[in-house]
Write a protein that holds these residues in place. Structure first.
Motif, PDB file in Angstrom:
ATOM      1  N   PHE A 167       0.894  -1.173   0.088  1.00 57.10           N
ATOM      2  CA  PHE A 167      -0.082   0.040   0.033  1.00 57.10           C
ATOM      3  C   PHE A 167       0.889   1.073   0.087  1.00 57.10           C
ATOM      4  N   PRO A 168       0.641   2.162  -0.810  1.00 54.17           N
ATOM      5  CA  PRO A 168       1.144   3.550  -0.621  1.00 54.17           C
ATOM      6  C   PRO A 168       1.144   4.198   0.622  1.00 54.17           C
ATOM      7  N   ASP A 169       2.126   5.113   0.756  1.00 47.29           N
ATOM      8  CA  ASP A 169       2.194   5.914   1.914  1.00 47.29           C
ATOM      9  C   ASP A 169       1.209   7.066   1.827  1.00 47.29           C
ATOM     10  N   PRO A 170       0.142   7.146   2.656  1.00 53.77           N
ATOM     11  CA  PRO A 170      -0.929   8.323   2.568  1.00 53.77           C
ATOM     12  C   PRO A 170      -0.252   9.733   2.906  1.00 53.77           C
ATOM     13  N   GLY A 171       0.889   9.644   3.492  1.00 51.41           N
ATOM     14  CA  GLY A 171       1.289  11.305   3.720  1.00 51.41           C
ATOM     15  C   GLY A 171       0.501  11.877   4.935  1.00 51.41           C
ATOM     16  N   SER A 172       0.930  12.905   5.231  1.00 48.74           N
ATOM     17  CA  SER A 172       0.231  13.456   6.319  1.00 48.74           C
ATOM     18  C   SER A 172      -1.084  14.161   6.074  1.00 48.74           C
ATOM     19  N   LEU A 173      -2.055  14.177   6.844  1.00 46.20           N
ATOM     20  CA  LEU A 173      -3.354  14.879   6.535  1.00 46.20           C
ATOM     21  C   LEU A 173      -3.296  16.211   6.792  1.00 46.20           C
ATOM     22  N   GLU A 174      -3.337  17.176   5.807  1.00 45.43           N
ATOM     23  CA  GLU A 174      -3.448  18.678   5.822  1.00 45.43           C
ATOM     24  C   GLU A 174      -4.170  19.102   7.219  1.00 45.43           C
ATOM     25  N   GLY A 175      -3.402  19.883   8.110  1.00 41.75           N
ATOM     26  CA  GLY A 175      -4.227  20.552   9.094  1.00 41.75           C
ATOM     27  C   GLY A 175      -4.281  19.664  10.377  1.00 41.75           C
ATOM     28  N   ALA A 203     -28.454   6.103  18.565  1.00 43.21           N
ATOM     29  CA  ALA A 203     -27.408   6.603  19.315  1.00 43.21           C
ATOM     30  C   ALA A 203     -26.115   5.894  19.241  1.00 43.21           C
ATOM     31  N   ALA A 204     -25.962   5.750  17.984  1.00 32.52           N
ATOM     32  CA  ALA A 204     -24.618   5.056  17.879  1.00 32.52           C
ATOM     33  C   ALA A 204     -23.452   6.304  17.736  1.00 32.52           C
ATOM     34  N   ASN A 205     -22.326   5.787  18.573  1.00 33.01           N
ATOM     35  CA  ASN A 205     -21.051   6.496  18.484  1.00 33.01           C
ATOM     36  C   ASN A 205     -19.823   5.893  18.225  1.00 33.01           C
ATOM     37  N   VAL A 206     -18.947   6.659  17.489  1.00 31.67           N
ATOM     38  CA  VAL A 206     -17.634   6.046  17.174  1.00 31.67           C
ATOM     39  C   VAL A 206     -16.782   6.996  16.840  1.00 31.67           C
ATOM     40  N   LYS A 207     -15.523   7.016  17.073  1.00 34.63           N
ATOM     41  CA  LYS A 207     -14.374   7.868  16.600  1.00 34.63           C
ATOM     42  C   LYS A 207     -13.338   7.117  15.883  1.00 34.63           C
ATOM     43  N   ILE A 208     -12.818   7.684  14.842  1.00 35.12           N
ATOM     44  CA  ILE A 208     -11.767   7.112  14.230  1.00 35.12           C
ATOM     45  C   ILE A 208     -10.346   8.136  14.112  1.00 35.12           C
ATOM     46  N   THR A 209      -9.123   7.730  14.192  1.00 32.06           N
ATOM     47  CA  THR A 209      -7.893   8.172  13.994  1.00 32.06           C
ATOM     48  C   THR A 209      -7.350   7.587  12.912  1.00 32.06           C
ATOM     49  N   GLN A 210      -6.115   8.281  12.773  1.00 34.27           N
ATOM     50  CA  GLN A 210      -5.203   7.581  11.682  1.00 34.27           C
ATOM     51  C   GLN A 210      -4.473   6.308  12.224  1.00 34.27           C
ATOM     52  N   ASN A 211      -4.558   6.138  13.388  1.00 39.11           N
ATOM     53  CA  ASN A 211      -4.128   5.015  14.071  1.00 39.11           C
ATOM     54  C   ASN A 211      -5.010   3.914  14.299  1.00 39.11           C
ATOM     55  N   PRO A 418      -5.104   6.840   0.172  1.00 39.89           N
ATOM     56  CA  PRO A 418      -5.954   7.174   1.045  1.00 39.89           C
ATOM     57  C   PRO A 418      -5.413   7.206   2.638  1.00 39.89           C
ATOM     58  N   HIS A 419      -6.086   8.100   3.447  1.00 38.72           N
ATOM     59  CA  HIS A 419      -5.618   8.044   4.921  1.00 38.72           C
ATOM     60  C   HIS A 419      -6.323   6.893   5.627  1.00 38.72           C
ATOM     61  N   ILE A 420      -7.610   6.597   5.377  1.00 44.36           N
ATOM     62  CA  ILE A 420      -8.294   5.636   5.945  1.00 44.36           C
ATOM     63  C   ILE A 420      -8.784   4.614   4.680  1.00 44.36           C
ATOM     64  N   ILE A 421      -8.754   3.105   5.264  1.00 46.85           N
ATOM     65  CA  ILE A 421      -9.313   2.117   4.334  1.00 46.85           C
ATOM     66  C   ILE A 421     -10.821   1.705   5.146  1.00 46.85           C
ATOM     67  N   ASP A 444       0.993  -2.823   7.846  1.00 43.00           N
ATOM     68  CA  ASP A 444       2.014  -2.112   7.445  1.00 43.00           C
ATOM     69  C   ASP A 444       1.564  -0.650   7.233  1.00 43.00           C
ATOM     70  N   PHE A 445       0.344  -0.499   6.808  1.00 39.31           N
ATOM     71  CA  PHE A 445      -0.257   0.648   6.276  1.00 39.31           C
ATOM     72  C   PHE A 445      -0.316   1.623   7.254  1.00 39.31           C
ATOM     73  N   LYS A 446       0.183   2.825   6.798  1.00 39.58           N
ATOM     74  CA  LYS A 446       0.564   4.139   7.845  1.00 39.58           C
ATOM     75  C   LYS A 446      -0.809   4.867   7.961  1.00 39.58           C
ATOM     76  N   GLY A 447      -1.862   4.506   7.790  1.00 36.76           N
ATOM     77  CA  GLY A 447      -3.305   5.099   7.918  1.00 36.76           C
ATOM     78  C   GLY A 447      -4.072   4.201   8.558  1.00 36.76           C
ATOM     79  N   GLY A 448      -5.241   4.537   8.889  1.00 38.97           N
ATOM     80  CA  GLY A 448      -6.286   3.961   9.757  1.00 38.97           C
ATOM     81  C   GLY A 448      -7.017   2.469   8.876  1.00 38.97           C
ATOM     82  N   VAL A 449      -7.638   1.693   9.624  1.00 33.46           N
ATOM     83  CA  VAL A 449      -8.269   0.770   8.930  1.00 33.46           C
ATOM     84  C   VAL A 449      -9.594   0.313   9.792  1.00 33.46           C
ATOM     85  N   LEU A 450     -10.549   0.233   8.746  1.00 30.01           N
ATOM     86  CA  LEU A 450     -11.763  -0.321   9.456  1.00 30.01           C
ATOM     87  C   LEU A 450     -12.265  -1.525   8.543  1.00 30.01           C
TER      88      LEU A 450
END
Length: 542
Positions: A167-175, A203-211, A418-421, A444-450
């Motif tokens: 997988f390609p490196d997504p790079g940093s997310l601007e901001g 009432a579903a609640n979830v949070k996603i980061t790049q990790n 992509p930053h998230i897959i 090994d992917f440097k982004g988030g995975v769902l």
């Protein structure tokens, strides 16, 4: 899958052919299917499956395909396993594939030395010690350190029978400076499909980061795919109930449960032509087809009515609020208005579709996709990163196997960096080596995975947490032994993102004691909000 099985039941067939019938089914559904098939005493059943427990329960005879020949064994699967353990050990299965991933740690130095010893004859006298693709059965030598998954990609050491996925490196997310910062969230969301009264989510609640490495688990029909589609924007929550948000610069790849089906429109094309056609405008045509982005004919007519917003041509970030430059029908081209996203979201739905399409253009610019050449050589090199060699790339898609088509779908999804897959049932139809290579690439992917998967071995190897979807809610739970340990800085970042239920993406934690550096940053942000705008983008026709 349940519907396909239900249709087959109505035929009252004398011969029933089943290809991977347990795919997409949860444990309870598989148990029901097992009992149903065993009850068909007057029906001949021929099936293909990689679920060994299922095979052990239903089979009375085994047919082994090898070297273009069929060998019949009048016995159940467990007896066959005892008689021919070397065959079963090499057959595709989730556990066999994950063993290849967990064999990390084998010394690459041992591989570089080389092994000139002649292979010993295979047990049974007839099986080749090297891997051979034989349709539904892969026969190969028992796993050894030489075939450890960490050898994939090593120069000169790559086992020929494993085609890696990189997988390609997504790079940093601007901001976004911290990988622990929330870049997608769902808060108090409810969802009901139109025309029904049953609430799928409440009432579903979830949070996603790049990790994030999260697996969505639950029974069939619990709402896992619905939850994923809400997150990516393919569905919208019930009006006025809850909120779904993602960072405006976030690039997200979604691989649906039936993602290979849209390849049917291009079976006469080559993989190379497929990618060139899909991205020739500098953006993903599949995203443009989504209901959340595609304007209907009625909406296209409405946007051309005098005074209505007919085009989005620019975006600015003022403080923490996004403003969009809007052109209205009946006005001169340079007579435009800047409107905040909060105001645009209250207008007709087609306006938000225009906003999403404009955001996709900017994401393509930021990833370099709009400048990336779609030349034969560039696309060929990209496909090679997913184990699709030049011969496959130049051949027609209709000649590709299911596993090869899965690689093509992955390659297309990753073109946008992509930053998230987000993957829905990615392990279905994959052989041992492809599943091992996919698991390694995702790890090994440097982004988030769902991911949504009923493959427990795959989930335990890849993910750090599970989201159990059921009864309309989502319960997050870390996988045992994989709890993420946060540094002091990361804990502070999480606190700022609002563990107390505040808007953890856009609102600073209130009442917290700030450090000197934080006070300076807060003051600078306030000045920036009043001064010149930042993050300004304009797209104008030449």
């Amino acid at each position: 899958m349940k519907l396909a099985i239900a249709r087959a039941m109505l035929w009252d067939a004398q011969v029933l052919l089943l290809d991977e019938p347990t795919n997409h089914l949860d444990t309870g559904a598989i148990a029901w299917l097992t009992n149903y098939l065993k009850s068909l005493t007057n029906t001949t059943i021929c099936l293909v499956s990689h679920d060994y427990d299922f095979l052990a329960d239903v089979l009375t005879d085994v047919i082994h395909l090898h070297d273009k020949n069929l060998t019949y064994y009048p016995m159940g699967f467990r007896d066959f396993q005892s008689l021919k353990p070397e065959i079963v050990a090499a057959l595709p299965s989730p556990d066999n594939a994950i063993r290849k991933v967990t064999s990390v740690g084998a010394s690459l130095a041992a591989m570089s030395v080389g092994d000139d010893r002649s292979p010993s004859p295979a047990p049974g006298g007839g099986l080749s010690p090297t891997a051979e693709d034989e349709g539904d059965v892969v026969v190969e030598r028992a796993p050894s350190p030489q075939f450890a998954i960490n050898s994939i990609g090593a120069d000169g050491q790559q086992p020929s029978h494993i085609k890696p996925i990189r997988f390609p490196d997504p790079g940093s997310l601007e901001g976004v400076k911290s990988r622990m910062k929330v870049i997608m969230y769902m808060k108090n969301v409810s969802f009901t499909y139109p025309g029904t009264t049953k609430q799928i989510l409440s009432a579903a609640n979830v949070k996603i980061t790049q990790n994030s490495r999260a697996a969505l688990v639950g029974l069939n029909g619990a709402g896992k795919t619905t939850l994923m589609k809400l997150l990516i924007g393919e569905l919208s929550p019930d009006e006025g109930v809850g909120e779904v948000w993602q960072h405006h610069n976030l690039r997200l790849a979604y691989i649906a449960q039936h993602s290979m089906h849209h390849l049917e429109e291009s079976v006469e094309n080559t993989p190379l032509e497929y990618l060139q056609n899909r991205f020739y405008l500098g953006r993903d045509k599949e995203i443009a087809k989504r209901s959340s982005h595609n304007l209907s004919k009625e909406e296209q007519k409405r946007c051309m009515e005098r005074g209505n917003i007919c085009e989005i041509i620019g975006r600015q970030e003022r403080g923490k609020t996004l403003f969009y430059e809007c052109r209205r029908a009946g006005r001169k081209e340079d007579d435009t208005d800047w409107e905040p996203i909060t105001a645009l979201s209250k207008k007709d739905e087609y306006v938000m579709k225009m906003v999403r399409n404009f955001d996709e253009k900017l994401k393509a610019m930021q990833s370099g996709m709009d400048l990336r050449p779609l030349t034969k050589e560039e696309v060929r090199l990209h496909l090679a990163e997913f184990g699709i060699d030049e011969d496959l790339a130049m051949g027609k898609i209709k000649r590709m196997s299911g596993g090869q088509k899965s690689r093509l779908v992955l390659a297309a999804a990753m073109w946008i960096n992509p930053h998230i897959i987000a993957l829905d049932e990615p392990t279905n139809y994959l052989d041992n080596d492809t599943l091992a290579a996919l698991t390694k690439a995702l790890s090994d992917f440097k982004g988030g995975v769902l991911t949504i998967s009923h493959n427990k071995a795959f989930v335990n190897e890849l993910c750090t947490e599970t989201w159990n979807v059921g009864d309309g809610v989502v319960l997050s739970k870390p996988i045992e032994g994989k709890q993420v340990k946060l540094s002091v800085a990361e804990k502070r970042a999480m606190k700022k993102m609002g563990e107390d239920g505040e808007d953890f993406a856009l609102t600073e934690a209130k009442g917290a004691k700030l450090t000197s550096a934080e006070r300076k940053a807060q003051k600078a942000a306030a000045l920036a909000a009043k001064g010149p705008v930042k993050d300004a983008y304009h797209v104008r026709k030449l």
